[in-house]
Design a protein around this motif. Structure first.
Motif, PDB file in Angstrom:
ATOM      1  N   ARG A 111     -27.429 -28.061 -19.209  1.00 45.85           N
ATOM      2  CA  ARG A 111     -28.258 -28.498 -20.349  1.00 45.85           C
ATOM      3  C   ARG A 111     -29.568 -29.117 -19.848  1.00 45.85           C
ATOM      4  O   ARG A 111     -30.624 -28.917 -20.435  1.00 45.85           O
ATOM      5  CB  ARG A 111     -27.484 -29.471 -21.223  1.00 45.85           C
ATOM      6  N   ALA A 112     -29.502 -29.864 -18.748  1.00 42.88           N
ATOM      7  CA  ALA A 112     -30.715 -30.452 -18.166  1.00 42.88           C
ATOM      8  C   ALA A 112     -31.642 -29.356 -17.641  1.00 42.88           C
ATOM      9  O   ALA A 112     -32.868 -29.450 -17.799  1.00 42.88           O
ATOM     10  CB  ALA A 112     -30.348 -31.437 -17.054  1.00 42.88           C
ATOM     11  N   LEU A 113     -31.083 -28.323 -17.031  1.00 44.33           N
ATOM     12  CA  LEU A 113     -31.903 -27.188 -16.578  1.00 44.33           C
ATOM     13  C   LEU A 113     -32.610 -26.526 -17.750  1.00 44.33           C
ATOM     14  O   LEU A 113     -33.765 -26.110 -17.651  1.00 44.33           O
ATOM     15  CB  LEU A 113     -31.044 -26.152 -15.864  1.00 44.33           C
ATOM     16  N   LYS A 114     -31.898 -26.389 -18.870  1.00 49.87           N
ATOM     17  CA  LYS A 114     -32.479 -25.765 -20.057  1.00 49.87           C
ATOM     18  C   LYS A 114     -33.656 -26.568 -20.602  1.00 49.87           C
ATOM     19  O   LYS A 114     -34.559 -26.011 -21.209  1.00 49.87           O
ATOM     20  CB  LYS A 114     -31.410 -25.578 -21.144  1.00 49.87           C
ATOM     21  N   GLU A 115     -33.657 -27.862 -20.375  1.00 45.33           N
ATOM     22  CA  GLU A 115     -34.727 -28.737 -20.869  1.00 45.33           C
ATOM     23  C   GLU A 115     -35.995 -28.651 -20.014  1.00 45.33           C
ATOM     24  O   GLU A 115     -37.052 -29.082 -20.442  1.00 45.33           O
ATOM     25  CB  GLU A 115     -34.240 -30.187 -20.924  1.00 45.33           C
ATOM     26  N   GLN A 116     -35.883 -28.117 -18.801  1.00 39.64           N
ATOM     27  CA  GLN A 116     -37.038 -28.039 -17.922  1.00 39.64           C
ATOM     28  C   GLN A 116     -37.987 -26.941 -18.383  1.00 39.64           C
ATOM     29  O   GLN A 116     -37.567 -25.976 -19.023  1.00 39.64           O
ATOM     30  CB  GLN A 116     -36.583 -27.765 -16.489  1.00 39.64           C
ATOM     31  N   PRO A 117     -39.267 -27.062 -18.051  1.00 39.62           N
ATOM     32  CA  PRO A 117     -40.217 -26.005 -18.410  1.00 39.62           C
ATOM     33  C   PRO A 117     -39.978 -24.750 -17.568  1.00 39.62           C
ATOM     34  O   PRO A 117     -39.381 -24.813 -16.491  1.00 39.62           O
ATOM     35  CB  PRO A 117     -41.583 -26.630 -18.087  1.00 39.62           C
ATOM     36  N   GLY A 118     -40.438 -23.631 -18.070  1.00 36.32           N
ATOM     37  CA  GLY A 118     -40.329 -22.383 -17.326  1.00 36.32           C
ATOM     38  C   GLY A 118     -39.703 -21.294 -18.156  1.00 36.32           C
ATOM     39  O   GLY A 118     -39.373 -21.477 -19.333  1.00 36.32           O
ATOM     40  N   GLY A 119     -39.520 -20.149 -17.536  1.00 39.29           N
ATOM     41  CA  GLY A 119     -38.949 -18.999 -18.219  1.00 39.29           C
ATOM     42  C   GLY A 119     -37.455 -19.146 -18.444  1.00 39.29           C
ATOM     43  O   GLY A 119     -36.804 -20.018 -17.873  1.00 39.29           O
ATOM     44  N   ASP A 120     -36.941 -18.280 -19.286  1.00 39.68           N
ATOM     45  CA  ASP A 120     -35.513 -18.265 -19.559  1.00 39.68           C
ATOM     46  C   ASP A 120     -34.729 -17.963 -18.283  1.00 39.68           C
ATOM     47  O   ASP A 120     -35.280 -17.479 -17.298  1.00 39.68           O
ATOM     48  CB  ASP A 120     -35.184 -17.220 -20.631  1.00 39.68           C
ATOM     49  N   MET A 121     -33.424 -18.221 -18.322  1.00 38.62           N
ATOM     50  CA  MET A 121     -32.544 -17.989 -17.187  1.00 38.62           C
ATOM     51  C   MET A 121     -31.566 -16.876 -17.542  1.00 38.62           C
ATOM     52  O   MET A 121     -31.021 -16.856 -18.646  1.00 38.62           O
ATOM     53  CB  MET A 121     -31.779 -19.269 -16.836  1.00 38.62           C
ATOM     54  N   THR A 122     -31.358 -15.953 -16.614  1.00 38.13           N
ATOM     55  CA  THR A 122     -30.442 -14.834 -16.833  1.00 38.13           C
ATOM     56  C   THR A 122     -29.085 -15.161 -16.243  1.00 38.13           C
ATOM     57  O   THR A 122     -28.990 -15.605 -15.094  1.00 38.13           O
ATOM     58  CB  THR A 122     -31.010 -13.545 -16.199  1.00 38.13           C
ATOM     59  N   LEU A 123     -28.051 -14.923 -17.037  1.00 38.79           N
ATOM     60  CA  LEU A 123     -26.679 -15.212 -16.646  1.00 38.79           C
ATOM     61  C   LEU A 123     -25.954 -13.908 -16.361  1.00 38.79           C
ATOM     62  O   LEU A 123     -25.952 -13.005 -17.196  1.00 38.79           O
ATOM     63  CB  LEU A 123     -25.982 -15.970 -17.788  1.00 38.79           C
ATOM     64  N   GLY A 124     -25.343 -13.807 -15.183  1.00 42.75           N
ATOM     65  CA  GLY A 124     -24.613 -12.608 -14.800  1.00 42.75           C
ATOM     66  C   GLY A 124     -23.249 -12.933 -14.229  1.00 42.75           C
ATOM     67  O   GLY A 124     -23.051 -13.989 -13.636  1.00 42.75           O
ATOM     68  N   GLY A 125     -22.323 -12.034 -14.445  1.00 39.47           N
ATOM     69  CA  GLY A 125     -20.957 -12.216 -13.963  1.00 39.47           C
ATOM     70  C   GLY A 125     -20.041 -12.522 -15.125  1.00 39.47           C
ATOM     71  O   GLY A 125     -20.200 -13.537 -15.792  1.00 39.47           O
ATOM     72  N   VAL A 126     -19.095 -11.646 -15.389  1.00 36.08           N
ATOM     73  CA  VAL A 126     -18.302 -11.746 -16.612  1.00 36.08           C
ATOM     74  C   VAL A 126     -17.493 -13.032 -16.691  1.00 36.08           C
ATOM     75  O   VAL A 126     -17.389 -13.636 -17.762  1.00 36.08           O
ATOM     76  CB  VAL A 126     -17.425 -10.495 -16.804  1.00 36.08           C
ATOM     77  N   ASP A 127     -16.916 -13.491 -15.597  1.00 35.84           N
ATOM     78  CA  ASP A 127     -16.145 -14.738 -15.652  1.00 35.84           C
ATOM     79  C   ASP A 127     -17.073 -15.923 -15.914  1.00 35.84           C
ATOM     80  O   ASP A 127     -16.732 -16.831 -16.681  1.00 35.84           O
ATOM     81  CB  ASP A 127     -15.364 -14.939 -14.353  1.00 35.84           C
ATOM     82  N   LEU A 128     -18.233 -15.912 -15.299  1.00 40.52           N
ATOM     83  CA  LEU A 128     -19.204 -16.977 -15.521  1.00 40.52           C
ATOM     84  C   LEU A 128     -19.720 -16.941 -16.959  1.00 40.52           C
ATOM     85  O   LEU A 128     -19.887 -17.987 -17.589  1.00 40.52           O
ATOM     86  CB  LEU A 128     -20.354 -16.847 -14.521  1.00 40.52           C
TER      87      LEU A 128
END
Length: 188
Positions: A111-128
């Motif tokens: 959640r803290a990472l999401k609050e930082q400025p910058g581009g979106d983050m891509t999530l990969g890996g089905v279990d994750l």
């Protein structure tokens, strides 16, 4: 606020991989790869599970050095190297350049990472993806549905035990028949 975006190839029947980790049915041509490059070059991080990370790291770091690879693949090699990676694994002891390692998903840290400025983050890996979904950390799904029925393998939402409401915000058909379904997660 940055979003966490699931970026996943799927078969029409909901599999992300066939038996024996088969991905040969993924229909990635030059047009689709160029689209991926444009999307992923804007990301501030790749959040990867061990299997996805090892698969990507085994090929992409120097794929641009192979003159037989098409230009879109060579371009993605640079994107892969440039975008920081956070790898979630309990078994890996180290990761490559521009990557950091986490043994567990800390929802507060994410959640803290999401609050930082910058581009979106891509999530990969089905279990994750499933872990992030259960923790209500996923903001968007970009599902690339391939025109193929795999019949067996591993499904993306195999272990989902409760509904997640979604809003369809974009569709796009590519020349090879792959269809992008882009959904925002609806939160009350």
């Amino acid at each position: 606020m940055r979003k966490i975006v699931v970026h996943m190839m799927l078969s029409l029947d909901g599999y992300f991989e066939g038996p024996g980790h088969d991905l040969s049915w993924h229909r990635v041509d030059e047009e689709l790869h160029a689209h991926f490059n444009a999307e992923l070059a804007t990301r501030s991080a790749f959040l990867e599970g061990r299997v996805s990370y090892e698969l990507m790291e085994a090929f992409w770091p120097d794929a641009d050095r192979d003159p037989d690879n098409p230009p879109v693949m060579r371009e993605f090699a640079g994107i892969w190297r440039a975008v920081p990676k956070i790898v979630f694994s309990r078994t890996l002891q180290e990761v490559g350049p521009n990557a950091s390692l986490r043994a567990e998903v800390d929802a507060d840290e994410i959640r803290a990472l999401k609050e930082q400025p910058g581009g979106d983050m891509t999530l990969g890996g089905v279990d994750l993806v499933e872990t992030f979904r259960r923790l209500d950390l996923v903001d968007e799904y970009r599902l690339y549905v391939n025109p193929v029925v795999v019949g067996r393998g591993r499904r993306l939402f195999e272990t989902a035990d409760e509904p997640t409401d979604l809003d369809l915000v974009e569709t796009r058909r590519f020349g090879n028949g792959v269809v992008l379904l882009r959904y925002d997660v609806i939160r009350s």
